[in-house]
Design an enzyme around this catalytic site. Structure first.
Site, mmCIF file in Angstrom:
data_model
loop_
_atom_site.group_PDB
_atom_site.id
_atom_site.type_symbol
_atom_site.label_atom_id
_atom_site.label_comp_id
_atom_site.label_asym_id
_atom_site.label_seq_id
_atom_site.Cartn_x
_atom_site.Cartn_y
_atom_site.Cartn_z
ATOM 1 N N PRO A 1 0.813 -1.228 0.000
ATOM 2 C CA PRO A 1 0.000 0.000 0.000
ATOM 3 C C PRO A 1 0.842 1.271 0.000
ATOM 4 O O PRO A 1 0.325 2.353 -0.305
ATOM 5 C CB PRO A 1 -0.840 -0.115 1.277
ATOM 6 C CG PRO A 1 -0.213 -1.167 2.104
ATOM 7 C CD PRO A 1 0.580 -2.059 1.194
ATOM 8 N N GLU B 1 1.614 -7.797 9.040
ATOM 9 C CA GLU B 1 1.873 -6.364 9.192
ATOM 10 C C GLU B 1 2.701 -5.799 8.031
ATOM 11 O O GLU B 1 2.672 -4.617 7.729
ATOM 12 C CB GLU B 1 2.580 -6.144 10.539
ATOM 13 C CG GLU B 1 2.664 -4.715 11.019
ATOM 14 C CD GLU B 1 1.294 -4.036 11.115
ATOM 15 O OE1 GLU B 1 0.290 -4.720 11.351
ATOM 16 O OE2 GLU B 1 1.256 -2.802 10.922
ATOM 17 N N ARG C 1 -5.509 -8.461 -20.260
ATOM 18 C CA ARG C 1 -6.477 -8.140 -21.322
ATOM 19 C C ARG C 1 -5.859 -7.253 -22.408
ATOM 20 O O ARG C 1 -6.420 -7.105 -23.479
ATOM 21 C CB ARG C 1 -7.753 -7.514 -20.738
ATOM 22 C CG ARG C 1 -7.558 -6.176 -20.099
ATOM 23 C CD ARG C 1 -8.784 -5.782 -19.292
ATOM 24 N NE ARG C 1 -9.959 -5.553 -20.118
ATOM 25 C CZ ARG C 1 -10.171 -4.442 -20.830
ATOM 26 N NH1 ARG C 1 -9.279 -3.470 -20.829
ATOM 27 N NH2 ARG C 1 -11.263 -4.301 -21.546
ATOM 28 N N ASP D 1 -11.088 2.223 -24.352
ATOM 29 C CA ASP D 1 -11.489 2.115 -22.949
ATOM 30 C C ASP D 1 -11.168 3.401 -22.190
ATOM 31 O O ASP D 1 -10.219 4.099 -22.529
ATOM 32 C CB ASP D 1 -10.681 1.006 -22.239
ATOM 33 C CG ASP D 1 -11.295 -0.363 -22.441
ATOM 34 O OD1 ASP D 1 -12.452 -0.434 -22.853
ATOM 35 O OD2 ASP D 1 -10.579 -1.343 -22.173
HETATM 36 N N1 SAM Z 1 1.179 -2.486 7.648
HETATM 37 C C1 SAM Z 1 1.158 -2.329 6.229
HETATM 38 C C2 SAM Z 1 1.172 -0.854 5.895
HETATM 39 O O1 SAM Z 1 0.621 -0.061 6.658
HETATM 40 O O2 SAM Z 1 1.694 -0.482 4.811
HETATM 41 C C3 SAM Z 1 -0.073 -2.999 5.621
HETATM 42 C C4 SAM Z 1 0.020 -4.488 5.590
HETATM 43 S S1 SAM Z 1 -1.361 -5.269 4.803
HETATM 44 C C5 SAM Z 1 -2.375 -5.715 6.154
HETATM 45 C C6 SAM Z 1 -0.696 -6.803 4.294
HETATM 46 C C7 SAM Z 1 -0.282 -6.887 2.851
HETATM 47 O O3 SAM Z 1 -1.409 -6.709 2.009
HETATM 48 C C8 SAM Z 1 0.714 -5.866 2.363
HETATM 49 O O4 SAM Z 1 2.041 -6.213 2.724
HETATM 50 C C9 SAM Z 1 0.507 -5.934 0.853
HETATM 51 O O5 SAM Z 1 1.162 -7.032 0.265
HETATM 52 C C10 SAM Z 1 -0.987 -6.159 0.768
HETATM 53 N N2 SAM Z 1 -1.732 -4.915 0.539
HETATM 54 C C11 SAM Z 1 -2.536 -4.283 1.416
HETATM 55 N N3 SAM Z 1 -3.059 -3.175 0.882
HETATM 56 C C12 SAM Z 1 -2.596 -3.086 -0.387
HETATM 57 C C13 SAM Z 1 -2.751 -2.158 -1.441
HETATM 58 N N4 SAM Z 1 -3.509 -1.077 -1.309
HETATM 59 N N5 SAM Z 1 -2.101 -2.382 -2.615
HETATM 60 C C14 SAM Z 1 -1.310 -3.479 -2.758
HETATM 61 N N6 SAM Z 1 -1.111 -4.395 -1.778
HETATM 62 C C15 SAM Z 1 -1.737 -4.208 -0.615
#
Ligand code: SAM
Length: 244
Positions: free
Chosen positions: A90, A117, A154, A169
């Site tokens: 994220p 986490e 796609r 698109d």
């Molecule tokens: N503690 C982390 C932070 O605040 O950045 C979030 C961890 S999340 C619960 C667990 C995993 O979900 C991340 O390591 C990532 O691989 C995935 N993930 C969660 N949100 C995401 C997003 N918006 N885009 C891509 N991957 C995401």
């Protein structure tokens, strides 16, 4: 294209890969997808892949060894391919259509799906990209990688029946897509615009261009900031601004 997905939950991908465009891409041999369940590289009797953070704090982190070993396995299996190794995160660069276009041209994509986490920081040394699906936090990287994979696959030539439809698109041309209508010509008092039924292709193209711009102007003006507007487009926008 080859895609490897490094995940603790390979079964989550069964449904998206067995329907619609992804299924079609696999059947046409345009796509090969392989799952790497990194639990196999976990430590101890319970194959742990996570551990507590140094310095304390809440939550568990993915340990580096299982992810490094997953990449080694992929490199051994496909030593010659050019790989784009994409970390689901994220805090990464926001995913968009231009990234989907780039990914669609790659020979080999590797998605790393996190959980818990987050990651031990050293995992980042393995990757070419850190990408976010959007400004929210998912439980794991699986859903994010499915979306990215779908958007890229796609666009592989030959996957969509009608390639023109991908070019027009929303987001592909820097504008949102224009409205569409199909039969009946009138439904519950709502009529199809006359211009679409008169067979004049030049006028239809012009109407679609204007409607596309109008929809973008109304819903996503931020997209127009990046666009070099033509004189005609500037004139249309001026009209709409004067109307308000
Ligand atoms: N503690 C982390 C932070 O605040 O950045 C979030 C961890 S999340 C619960 C667990 C995993 O979900 C991340 O390591 C990532 O691989 C995935 N993930 C969660 N949100 C995401 C997003 N918006 N885009 C891509 N991957 C995401």
């Amino acid at each position: 294209m080859k895609i490897d997905i490094i995940t603790l939950f390979p079964e989550m991908f069964d449904s998206p890969l067995s329907h619609s465009m992804m299924k079609r891409a696999i059947e046409k041999d345009l796509l090969e997808v392989n799952m790497v369940n990194f639990r196999r590289f976990g430590s101890g009797k319970h194959q742990h892949v996570d551990d507590t953070p140094y310095g304390g704090g809440a939550g568990m982190l993915l340990k580096p060894e299982p992810i490094f070993q997953s990449i080694e396995e992929i490199n051994q299996r496909s030593p010659m391919t050019n790989k784009r190794i994409i970390l689901m995160d994220p805090a990464g660069k926001p995913f968009d259509q231009s990234m989907a276009e780039e990914f669609s041209q790659e020979e080999h994509l590797v998605f790393i799906c996190g959980h818990y986490e987050g990651y031990d920081e050293r995992i980042r040394s393995l990757v070419t990209d850190e990408v976010s699906l959007g400004d929210y936090v998912l439980t794991g990287g699986e859903l994010a990688s499915m979306v990215m994979m779908d958007a890229a696959v796609r666009l592989i030539p030959g996957v969509l029946g009608n390639e023109v439809s991908a070019e027009t698109d929303s987001h592909s041309s820097g504008l949102l897509e224009h409205p569409h209508y199909t039969r009946p010509a009138e439904y519950k008092g709502m009529a199809v615009p006359e211009v679409l039924m008169n067979g004049n292709h030049k006028l239809i193209e012009e109407w679609r261009h204007m409607e596309s711009l109008k929809r973008t102007f109304e819903r996503r003006p931020d997209m127009l900031e990046k666009r070099k507007l033509t004189d005609q487009e500037k004139a249309w926008i001026k009209q709409w601004q004067e109307k308000d």
